[in-house]
Design a protein around this motif. Sequence first.
Motif, PDB file in Angstrom:
ATOM      1  N   LEU A  31       0.837  -1.205   0.000  1.00  9.92           N
ATOM      2  CA  LEU A  31       0.000   0.000   0.000  1.00  9.92           C
ATOM      3  C   LEU A  31       0.870   1.254   0.000  1.00  9.92           C
ATOM      4  O   LEU A  31       0.568   2.239  -0.690  1.00  9.92           O
ATOM      5  CB  LEU A  31      -0.918  -0.004   1.228  1.00  9.92           C
ATOM      6  CG  LEU A  31      -2.072  -1.009   1.217  1.00  9.92           C
ATOM      7  CD1 LEU A  31      -2.766  -1.022   2.572  1.00  9.92           C
ATOM      8  CD2 LEU A  31      -3.071  -0.693   0.108  1.00  9.92           C
ATOM      9  N   ALA A  32       1.962   1.239   0.761  1.00 11.29           N
ATOM     10  CA  ALA A  32       2.857   2.394   0.826  1.00 11.29           C
ATOM     11  C   ALA A  32       3.547   2.630  -0.511  1.00 11.29           C
ATOM     12  O   ALA A  32       3.749   3.791  -0.920  1.00 11.29           O
ATOM     13  CB  ALA A  32       3.897   2.193   1.927  1.00 11.29           C
ATOM     14  N   TYR A  33       3.906   1.568  -1.227  1.00  9.98           N
ATOM     15  CA  TYR A  33       4.579   1.717  -2.520  1.00  9.98           C
ATOM     16  C   TYR A  33       3.690   2.401  -3.555  1.00  9.98           C
ATOM     17  O   TYR A  33       4.188   2.924  -4.562  1.00  9.98           O
ATOM     18  CB  TYR A  33       5.041   0.359  -3.036  1.00  9.98           C
ATOM     19  CG  TYR A  33       6.319  -0.134  -2.382  1.00  9.98           C
ATOM     20  CD1 TYR A  33       7.251   0.760  -1.847  1.00  9.98           C
ATOM     21  CD2 TYR A  33       6.605  -1.490  -2.298  1.00  9.98           C
ATOM     22  CE1 TYR A  33       8.411   0.317  -1.255  1.00  9.98           C
ATOM     23  CE2 TYR A  33       7.775  -1.949  -1.704  1.00  9.98           C
ATOM     24  CZ  TYR A  33       8.671  -1.044  -1.182  1.00  9.98           C
ATOM     25  OH  TYR A  33       9.829  -1.490  -0.586  1.00  9.98           O
ATOM     26  N   GLU A  34       2.381   2.403  -3.332  1.00 12.05           N
ATOM     27  CA  GLU A  34       1.487   3.105  -4.247  1.00 12.05           C
ATOM     28  C   GLU A  34       1.718   4.613  -4.207  1.00 12.05           C
ATOM     29  O   GLU A  34       1.319   5.331  -5.130  1.00 12.05           O
ATOM     30  CB  GLU A  34       0.035   2.781  -3.898  1.00 12.05           C
ATOM     31  CG  GLU A  34      -0.347   1.318  -4.139  1.00 12.05           C
ATOM     32  CD  GLU A  34      -1.785   1.030  -3.762  1.00 12.05           C
ATOM     33  OE1 GLU A  34      -2.507   1.984  -3.365  1.00 12.05           O
ATOM     34  OE2 GLU A  34      -2.202  -0.152  -3.863  1.00 12.05           O
ATOM     35  N   TYR A  35       2.369   5.095  -3.138  1.00 12.83           N
ATOM     36  CA  TYR A  35       2.683   6.526  -3.006  1.00 12.83           C
ATOM     37  C   TYR A  35       4.130   6.822  -3.407  1.00 12.83           C
ATOM     38  O   TYR A  35       4.643   7.897  -3.123  1.00 12.83           O
ATOM     39  CB  TYR A  35       2.431   6.981  -1.569  1.00 12.83           C
ATOM     40  CG  TYR A  35       0.987   6.861  -1.148  1.00 12.83           C
ATOM     41  CD1 TYR A  35       0.077   7.861  -1.444  1.00 12.83           C
ATOM     42  CD2 TYR A  35       0.540   5.734  -0.465  1.00 12.83           C
ATOM     43  CE1 TYR A  35      -1.260   7.750  -1.061  1.00 12.83           C
ATOM     44  CE2 TYR A  35      -0.783   5.606  -0.073  1.00 12.83           C
ATOM     45  CZ  TYR A  35      -1.677   6.618  -0.372  1.00 12.83           C
ATOM     46  OH  TYR A  35      -2.996   6.501   0.008  1.00 12.83           O
ATOM     47  N   GLU A  36       4.778   5.849  -4.054  1.00 12.94           N
ATOM     48  CA  GLU A  36       6.112   6.015  -4.642  1.00 12.94           C
ATOM     49  C   GLU A  36       7.176   6.387  -3.603  1.00 12.94           C
ATOM     50  O   GLU A  36       8.004   7.276  -3.816  1.00 12.94           O
ATOM     51  CB  GLU A  36       6.076   7.067  -5.763  1.00 12.94           C
ATOM     52  CG  GLU A  36       5.148   6.681  -6.903  1.00 12.94           C
ATOM     53  CD  GLU A  36       5.176   7.690  -8.043  1.00 12.94           C
ATOM     54  OE1 GLU A  36       5.807   8.750  -7.878  1.00 12.94           O
ATOM     55  OE2 GLU A  36       4.575   7.402  -9.096  1.00 12.94           O
ATOM     56  N   ILE A  37       7.182   5.686  -2.499  1.00 11.43           N
ATOM     57  CA  ILE A  37       8.234   5.830  -1.502  1.00 11.43           C
ATOM     58  C   ILE A  37       9.300   4.785  -1.767  1.00 11.43           C
ATOM     59  O   ILE A  37       8.990   3.675  -2.211  1.00 11.43           O
ATOM     60  CB  ILE A  37       7.671   5.683  -0.071  1.00 11.43           C
ATOM     61  CG1 ILE A  37       8.756   5.958   0.974  1.00 11.43           C
ATOM     62  CG2 ILE A  37       7.037   4.319   0.135  1.00 11.43           C
ATOM     63  CD1 ILE A  37       8.239   5.986   2.402  1.00 11.43           C
ATOM     64  N   ASN A  38      10.572   5.107  -1.515  1.00  9.63           N
ATOM     65  CA  ASN A  38      11.603   4.102  -1.731  1.00  9.63           C
ATOM     66  C   ASN A  38      11.746   3.212  -0.499  1.00  9.63           C
ATOM     67  O   ASN A  38      11.315   3.554   0.608  1.00  9.63           O
ATOM     68  CB  ASN A  38      12.945   4.736  -2.124  1.00  9.63           C
ATOM     69  CG  ASN A  38      13.592   5.515  -0.984  1.00  9.63           C
ATOM     70  OD1 ASN A  38      13.785   5.013   0.115  1.00  9.63           O
ATOM     71  ND2 ASN A  38      13.943   6.767  -1.245  1.00  9.63           N
ATOM     72  N   SER A  39      12.362   2.053  -0.680  1.00 14.77           N
ATOM     73  CA  SER A  39      12.413   1.038   0.371  1.00 14.77           C
ATOM     74  C   SER A  39      13.216   1.494   1.583  1.00 14.77           C
ATOM     75  O   SER A  39      12.865   1.165   2.724  1.00 14.77           O
ATOM     76  CB  SER A  39      13.005  -0.264  -0.184  1.00 14.77           C
ATOM     77  OG  SER A  39      14.294  -0.046  -0.743  1.00 14.77           O
ATOM     78  N   THR A  40      14.286   2.266   1.367  1.00 12.91           N
ATOM     79  CA  THR A  40      15.097   2.744   2.488  1.00 12.91           C
ATOM     80  C   THR A  40      14.297   3.657   3.399  1.00 12.91           C
ATOM     81  O   THR A  40      14.316   3.510   4.629  1.00 12.91           O
ATOM     82  CB  THR A  40      16.341   3.491   1.981  1.00 12.91           C
ATOM     83  OG1 THR A  40      17.152   2.595   1.224  1.00 12.91           O
ATOM     84  CG2 THR A  40      17.161   4.027   3.151  1.00 12.91           C
TER      85      THR A  40
END
Length: 307
Positions: A31-40
């Motif tokens: 769900l967080a990756y849908e907001y284009e945040i990087n893994s770090t």
Amino acid sequence: MENKQEITYYGIILAITGIVLFSAKAVMVKLAYEYEINSTHLLLFRMVFCSPFYLGIALTKKTLKPAQIGPKEYLWLIFFGFVGYYLASLFDFIGLQYISAGLERIILFVYPTLVLLISKVFLKISISTRQIVAILITYFGVLITFWGDIHTGSEALYYGGGLIFLSALTYAMYLVGSGWLIPKFGVLCFTSYAMLVSTLCIVIQYLVLDNTSLWEYPWQIYVLALLMALFSTLIPSFLVSTAISKMGASNFSIFGSLGPISTILLAYVFLGERLTSWQLLGASIVLIGVFVVTQKKKQTITTSTKN
């Protein structure tokens, strides 16, 4: 010795609750990756948000058996904190950029076999026939659950899958180390120290390799990270550590088979990932495997809560 520890109702409840909460992490990461945040950044938020709780416990709670703890034990604790919650989480977060939350769980599920292998090789702990049968049943069930994903694999899937396998390996190392060190440090102290080590590692990674702004994301990112920190990190980390102290790392690892099942359901509800008849069949087989390991001859499951 760990192979003499009993599987109790109390240990089972702790193990299942911790595993289900941990399994929700993959869904929140997707769900967080849908907001284009990087893994770090995502991993950093997760660890920093829960670190005050671990720090408070570390400062106020005394180790269980200080006379048995020396420099060697602290070095091992640092090592297991590094591999178990830093490397395992890092590999997992990056891998989830390439594969579904459901498939992530099937690959992570190889960690029970890795736990048993590491325990056999390094700790000389025997593997019972019942454990082997349970592992085979549950592993077969999870393979069936995700047969469609594995059969139609792509280059990205294999890359992501390789990272998730590394996560499983490092997590298995942590579980084995936990079973040895928890009786000396105590559940609260060991978990808090290990999590603080992993938090320090991701902070160092951010400062050295990234060092970009952390405050330009939408508010949903910070809410998801806080939920992940509390309900998929802080609470289950103590539940899992306590469960390991009650039943041993090898027995606990069998219950990890419930992780893929809970992730399937959560991913279906929150991510719209498909739920097929193959997945339902695989889930049933996995539950059979869990049932096998909990049924012992003569004294099946006791209500004792002794370590």
